[in-house]
Design an enzyme around this catalytic site. Structure first.
Site, PDB file in Angstrom:
ATOM      1  N   GLY A 294       0.853  -1.187   0.000  1.00 19.43           N
ATOM      2  CA  GLY A 294       0.000   0.000   0.000  1.00 19.43           C
ATOM      3  C   GLY A 294       0.884   1.229   0.000  1.00 19.43           C
TER       4      GLY A 294
ATOM      5  N   ASN B 112       5.192   9.921 -11.293  1.00 16.09           N
ATOM      6  CA  ASN B 112       6.184   9.290 -12.157  1.00 16.09           C
ATOM      7  C   ASN B 112       5.833   9.651 -13.603  1.00 16.09           C
ATOM      8  OD1 ASN B 112       4.107   7.561 -12.984  1.00 16.09           O
ATOM      9  ND2 ASN B 112       4.846   5.826 -11.790  1.00 16.09           N
TER      10      ASN B 112
ATOM     11  N   THR C 146       9.422  11.712 -10.943  1.00 13.47           N
ATOM     12  CA  THR C 146      10.380  10.617 -10.775  1.00 13.47           C
ATOM     13  C   THR C 146      10.496   9.865 -12.093  1.00 13.47           C
ATOM     14  OG1 THR C 146       8.613   9.210  -9.850  1.00 13.47           O
ATOM     15  CG2 THR C 146       9.996  10.426  -8.298  1.00 13.47           C
TER      16      THR C 146
ATOM     17  N   GLY D 128      15.114   4.957 -13.826  1.00 16.82           N
ATOM     18  CA  GLY D 128      16.556   4.899 -13.970  1.00 16.82           C
ATOM     19  C   GLY D 128      17.207   6.211 -14.347  1.00 16.82           C
TER      20      GLY D 128
ATOM     21  N   GLY E 119       9.020   4.342  -5.877  1.00 17.66           N
ATOM     22  CA  GLY E 119       8.393   5.657  -5.748  1.00 17.66           C
ATOM     23  C   GLY E 119       7.986   5.960  -4.317  1.00 17.66           C
ATOM     24  N   ASP E 120       7.536   4.930  -3.598  1.00 12.13           N
ATOM     25  CA  ASP E 120       7.173   5.119  -2.197  1.00 12.13           C
ATOM     26  C   ASP E 120       8.405   5.440  -1.356  1.00 12.13           C
ATOM     27  OD1 ASP E 120       4.551   4.510  -2.893  1.00 12.13           O
ATOM     28  OD2 ASP E 120       4.818   2.379  -2.467  1.00 12.13           O
TER      29      ASP E 120
ATOM     30  N   SER F 171      16.399   1.009  -2.012  1.00  7.12           N
ATOM     31  CA  SER F 171      15.229   0.116  -1.946  1.00  7.12           C
ATOM     32  C   SER F 171      15.164  -0.840  -3.136  1.00  7.12           C
ATOM     33  CB  SER F 171      13.932   0.928  -1.851  1.00  7.12           C
ATOM     34  OG  SER F 171      13.575   1.498  -3.100  1.00  7.12           O
TER      35      SER F 171
END
EC number: 2.7.1.15
Length: 311
Positions: free
Chosen positions: A40, A189, A225, A228, A257-258, A288
């Site tokens: 989530g 994004n 965002t 790469g 992204g989170d 991450s």
């Protein structure tokens, strides 16, 4: 006392399947692996922010709804490990949400279906019940997985109180200019920026054009965002492309992204220059993606600082 970061969003249990490809309709294929874990966007961002916070513990509050079931137990255990303070409405009439995640074995790319369950019933009334908490925040963050009226009301409360507001417009949905104008920062994004503006976003120049379109709608500043390619920060006076900050080979992009949004919120809450905050977010995401999973992949503060020091 340091003002908290407050995040509104959803928790879902991620059911992640890794295979060579997705099955066609009516087809069954064998997968390579299966993992059950926490997910989530709002929950992931809360974990990322709590892990990235100096001192950890008690600084990040997460507003959501859960059912009363085994998946809710996963949520609470996840937040306890990271130091997230849960601000939960228990909903016995629904279920804790779940997500199907397909991960392509060769690339680590993903496709996702989310069934939000109880968190899909987050209401304006739930937000009003947390008004004082939102007003006390240094930074408020939300996304679009819970109902948009709840996100709008929370942004209104935060904006009226002078709290820095971040909207991560994911998953992409139509938004009116009045809601966008409540946002100090919008962090789409490429595909979300395209959905919001109708403009293609495949490179930095196109990201700048999309960011300009969002600024024209009243957004304070935009961070696109770019996977790469890092991230583009653009406001009305400057445009800065921050390259990707690599921590090693990419294992899985789910949750990147989170991770970025959680790290970005922390850096802003600490009063860093916004471009430095983007770099901090990129470093958080860069670590991450070298690990499988979403919340379990979020790096600790020391890891982020070490990566930034050598980048």
């Amino acid at each position: 006392m340091t003002k908290p970061i407050v995040i509104l969003g959803i928790f879902v249990a991620d059911t992640a399947y890794r295979a060579e490809r997705q099955p066609k309709m009516g087809e069954t294929i064998l997968g390579n692996s299966f993992v059950l874990g926490p997910g989530g966007k709002g929950s992931n961002q809360s974990v990322a922010a709590a892990m990235a916070s100096a001192g950890n513990g008690g600084k990040v509050h997460f507003i959501t709804r859960l059912g009363r079931d085994a998946f809710a137990d996963i949520a609470r255990a996840t937040w306890a490990r990271a130091g997230v303070v849960p601000e939960v409405t228990e909903d016995g009439e629904s279920y804790t949400g779940a997500a199907y995640i397909f991960i392509e074995a060769a690339t680590g790319n993903n496709a996702i279906i989310v069934a939000p369950g109880a968190a899909g019933r987050v209401s304006v009334e739930d937000v009003e019940a947390k008004r004082a908490l939102i007003e006390s925040a240094s930074v408020f963050v939300t996304q679009l997985e819970q109902p948009i009226p709840a996100a709008r009301r929370a942004l209104e409360i935060a904006r009226a109180a002078g709290v820095v507001t971040i909207l991560n417009p994911a998953p992409a949905a139509p938004l009116d200019d009045a809601m966008l104008a409540l946002c100090d920062f919008v962090t789409p994004n490429e595909s979300e920026a395209e959905a919001l503006t109708g403009l293609p976003v495949t490179n930095v120049a196109e990201a700048e054009a999309a960011a300009d379109a969002l600024l024209a709608k009243g957004v304070g500043a935009v961070v696109v965002t770019l996977g790469g390619n890092g991230a583009l920060y653009r406001d009305r006076s400057r445009s800065v492309h921050v390259p990707v900050i690599s921590a090693g080979p990419v294992v899985e992009t789910t949750g990147a992204g989170d991770a970025f949004n959680g790290g970005f919120a922390v850096a802003l809450s600490e009063g860093r220059d916004v471009v430095d905050a983007v770099r901090f977010g990129c470093a958080t995401a860069g670590i991450s993606v070298t690990r499988p999973g979403t919340a379990p992949a979020m790096p600790a503060r020391a890891e982020i600082e070490a990566l930034l020091a050598r980048s």
